[in-house]
Design an enzyme around this catalytic site. Structure first.
Site, PDB file in Angstrom:
ATOM      1  CB  CYS A 181     -71.825  38.881  23.394  1.00  0.00           C
ATOM      2  SG  CYS A 181     -70.394  39.832  23.905  1.00  0.00           S
TER       3      CYS A 181
ATOM      4  CG  ASP B 126     -67.355  32.775  27.041  1.00  0.00           C
ATOM      5  OD1 ASP B 126     -66.664  33.790  27.279  1.00  0.00           O
ATOM      6  OD2 ASP B 126     -68.565  32.816  26.771  1.00  0.00           O
TER       7      ASP B 126
ATOM      8  CG  HIS C  79     -67.600  35.099  24.037  1.00  0.00           C
ATOM      9  ND1 HIS C  79     -68.611  35.087  24.965  1.00  0.00           N
ATOM     10  CD2 HIS C  79     -67.619  36.338  23.482  1.00  0.00           C
ATOM     11  CE1 HIS C  79     -69.205  36.269  24.981  1.00  0.00           C
ATOM     12  NE2 HIS C  79     -68.624  37.039  24.082  1.00  0.00           N
TER      13      HIS C  79
END
Length: 245
Positions: free
Chosen positions: A126, A181, A213
């Site tokens: 992330c 994402d 994501h």
């Protein structure tokens, strides 16, 4: 697992240290969490990596706010107040602070008798995918490999965007992207890959079709078991080649 404290320029960073069974020494990897911080699922991930023959450091990058056990990052991004809090915490991690913290983590690791040097690896998830790239750029002679899994905002218009740093990295880089994402859309991936090619750095950048994501982190709605296993094979291959040779 061992709870450890790492002295930094701004205080004490709490972290967790994992090591394989046996006398060692072993190469080291710093595992950086996603925005929800150090928690049991990441402890399990660090433990899994450690069992493959690595000393793994899991640091609380938000230590200036509070120790990991007291951060209570249990909300969702659908909640505006929680979202603002997370982005506020991330915003405190300036390039200068990140470099100082990374140096402290590396110094700590290489003081441990169970750690085999002279270089370490780093894995980010992330928002910390960008931190991992920055660590490789800030410490090119100490970081042998950088892995970013569903890393967000790796190529932006910002002057300190991670993609602008890849030419400073001497280690090998791996990027695993989700094709769903919003933090790393197709045009950003193209910008990153162009920067990697221009830099001439050894790298692999791949897109996981159907992945969202957060695909690598169990317990989230975005977790994708099949893609997560591919991510593990990539990590073990990367760190095995660059750190165990």
């Amino acid at each position: 697992m061992q709870d450890v404290d790492i002295k930094t320029a701004d205080g004490v960073m709490d972290a967790k240290l994992f090591q394989p069974e046996g006398p060692g020494p072993w190469p080291a990897v710093i595992m950086l969490t996603d925005a929800f911080g150090v928690r049991p699922v990441f402890e399990d991930m660090a433990r899994r990596l450690s069992k493959s023959g690595f000393v793994v450091l899991l640091p609380n990058v938000f230590y200036r706010e509070a120790p990991a056990a007291k951060l209570e990052l249990n909300g969702t991004f659908a909640d505006e107040a929680f979202r603002k809090r997370i982005y506020g915490l991330i915003g405190t991690l300036t390039p200068e602070r990140l470099k100082a913290d990374a140096g402290a983590q590396l110094d700590f690791l290489f003081r441990q008798p169970v750690v085999k040097g002279p270089k370490a690896g780093v894995a980010g998830y992330c928002f910390s995918g960008g931190i991992a790239v920055r660590m490789g750029a800030d410490f090119p002679d100490r970081i042998a490999a950088v892995a970013s899994s569903h890393g967000g905002r790796l190529a932006t218009d910002a002057p300190d965007s991670p993609h602008r740093l890849v030419s400073q990295v001497k280690g090998e880089l791996y990027f695993g992207h989700a094709d769903q994402d919003n933090s790393m859309p197709a045009d950003a991936i193209r910008t990153l890959e162009a920067a990697l090619k221009d830099a001439g750095v050894k790298h692999r950048s791949e897109l996981y079709p159907g992945a969202q994501h957060g695909y690598a982190v169990p317990g989230t709605p975005q977790f994708n078991a099949e893609v997560a296993e591919t991510h593990w094979s990539r990590l073990l291959d990367l760190f095995g080649r660059t750190l165990k040779a």
